[in-house]
Scaffold this active site. Structure first.
Site, PDB file in Angstrom:
ATOM      1  N   ASP A  55       0.846  -1.198   0.000  1.00 35.45           N
ATOM      2  CA  ASP A  55       0.000   0.000   0.000  1.00 35.45           C
ATOM      3  C   ASP A  55       0.880   1.247   0.000  1.00 35.45           C
ATOM      4  O   ASP A  55       0.629   2.213   0.726  1.00 35.45           O
ATOM      5  CB  ASP A  55      -0.974   0.013   1.179  1.00 35.45           C
ATOM      6  CG  ASP A  55      -2.044   1.104   1.061  1.00 35.45           C
ATOM      7  OD1 ASP A  55      -2.162   1.701  -0.030  1.00 35.45           O
ATOM      8  OD2 ASP A  55      -2.748   1.363   2.056  1.00 35.45           O
ATOM      9  N   GLY A  59      -1.263   7.791   4.668  1.00 38.67           N
ATOM     10  CA  GLY A  59      -0.363   7.070   3.772  1.00 38.67           C
ATOM     11  C   GLY A  59       1.075   7.014   4.237  1.00 38.67           C
ATOM     12  O   GLY A  59       1.581   7.946   4.872  1.00 38.67           O
TER      13      GLY A  59
END
Length: 430
Positions: free
Chosen positions: A307, A326
């Site tokens: 990811d 993130g």
């Protein structure tokens, strides 16, 4: 493209059941020989892998390359160079770009740029809904014809069960999986970190485990109804692991991935308002982390995916509530994960299986990714020293995203060479 002889390494190839001392000869971009005697005659560049592990190149099912639209955060060129440094020879690009990858034109654009600029293989994932708005289906058929490996509105779950059911029925006919971000938006709305003691101490809104568990349960029910293949992204909760385990025992066609950061980090890292530890789904508790590791061990969780979500320094240098979610993860993935091997929580061969063979099975061989080092297979190879210690320095990242909570951390395990299609795309020091 040179002929290569990889010599003296410990070859671990879970797909072939190999774990031992073998040499590998590469010619014409393919593996032409594996053995420990005399290789076929030829002029080889010898790569000495003494004391190191030689394995199939890692495959990342979940990468954000940001192009088109967010080239200030990452590009196909920089993201794939980061992948090469991390030992990945194939990355699967998520479609939450601008414009979103919801039609063949954008798929063709990404493929065209990748063919010119990518250091490693790029496979594209298409959107489920037009513009990722969750209102109507994207052009699934034409994107399948253009070579996407599945469909996802990653960053958002499909909001209505009706639309997701339609998408699953369509994708099943195309032989491709639905790849779901599992989060109930109404439960997660405004949340910044895991709901619990850390959220309370920081005075921030929390995202409960139920936000993930509820969508996992819904998606599994629809996959069972439609017979579609369902792949669940970045699983982070014990409840989700339990649901997936039960679904597999019931014969549902479900696979799941987990990230290095959810396996090795917990919510406490957010104390001090560390924006580089802000990720979606959020870092959870040690109980959840232990359940994720158990899921890898018993097969409830199939694969490990990064990811990789790069952001600019300005994106993260702000109030916690304003920072985007993130972590830039391609270049630290192996070092992070080897903590689990060195601590005895995961066997080395199982870790490699979750990074290579399992992702390859989910993608399928028709996309040219085998996850194996058999003779005649593409020479996608990683060489790494499991005992080499190094300090994480984001300033040396190939990625434009320097957003990692591991800056300054000492990791044990480092990629020394990455070979993609027979080309050395990364070698330590070069």
């Amino acid at each position: 493209m040179k002929n290569l002889l990889i010599h003296n390494g410990r070859l671990i190839d879970p797909a072939s059941g190999i774990d031992g001392q073998f040499d590998i000869a590469v010619a014409g971009g393919k593996i032409v020989w594996i053995g420990n005697n005399q290789p076929p005659a030829g002029d080889y560049e010898v790569v000495d892998a003494a004391g190191q592990v030689v394995a199939p190149g890692f495959i990342d099912l979940h990468t954000h390359l940001r192009q088109p639209g967010f080239e200030n955060k990452e590009t196909i060129a920089t993201g794939t160079r980061a992948a090469a440094l991390g030992g990945f020879t194939t990355v699967c690009a998520m479609p939450n770009t601008s414009p979103a990858v919801d039609n063949r034109t954008v798929v063709d654009y990404v493929n065209c740029v990748a063919s010119r600029e990518a250091a490693v293989r790029v496979l594209q994932i298409g959107c489920i809904s037009k513009g990722r708005k969750g209102e109507s289906l994207a052009e699934l058929g034409e994107m399948a014809a253009a070579g996407v490996i599945g469909f996802s509105d990653d960053g958002s779950s499909v909001p209505t069960s009706r639309l997701l059911k339609q998408a699953m029925e369509y994708a099943a006919g195309l032989g491709l999986p639905i790849i779901e971000h599992c989060e109930d938006a109404s439960l997660a709305d405004g949340g910044q970190v895991n709901e619990g003691i850390v959220a309370t101490r920081l005075g921030l809104a929390g995202i409960p485990n139920a936000a993930e568990d509820a969508i996992v349960a819904r998606d599994i029910a629809l996959a069972k109804l439609t017979g579609a293949r369902l792949h669940l992204c970045h699983i982070s909760t014990k409840g989700a692991v339990d649901l997936i385990r039960q679904a597999k025992s019931d014969g549902v066609k479900v696979t799941a991935e987990v990230t290095p950061h959810h396996l090795t980090l917990t919510e406490e890292l957010c104390l001090g308002y560390e924006t580089n530890a802000k990720v979606n789904p959020p870092l959870r508790t040690q109980t959840d982390t232990d359940a994720l590791i158990e899921g890898l061990l018993d097969g409830a969780i199939d694969a490990i995916a990064t990811d990789h979500a790069p952001h600019t320094a300005n994106d993260k240098c702000c109030e916690f509530a304003l920072a985007p979610f993130g972590i830039s993860g391609l270049e630290t993935a192996l070092g992070s994960l080897l903590r689990l091997v060195h601590s005895g929580k995961l066997p080395m061969a199982l870790l490699i299986e979750k990074l290579v063979a399992a992702p390859a099975r989910i993608i399928g061989k028709k996309h040219g990714v085998t996850g194996s080092l058999g003779v005649g297979e593409p020479a996608d190879i990683v060489i790494f020293d499991p005992n080499a210690e190094w300090t994480v320095d984001p300033g040396k990242f190939a990625s434009r995203g320097r957003n990692t909570p591991l800056a300054g951390e000492r990791l044990k395990g480092k990629v020394t060479a990455t070979i993609c299609r027979g080309n050395i795309v990364y070698r330590e020091g070069n």
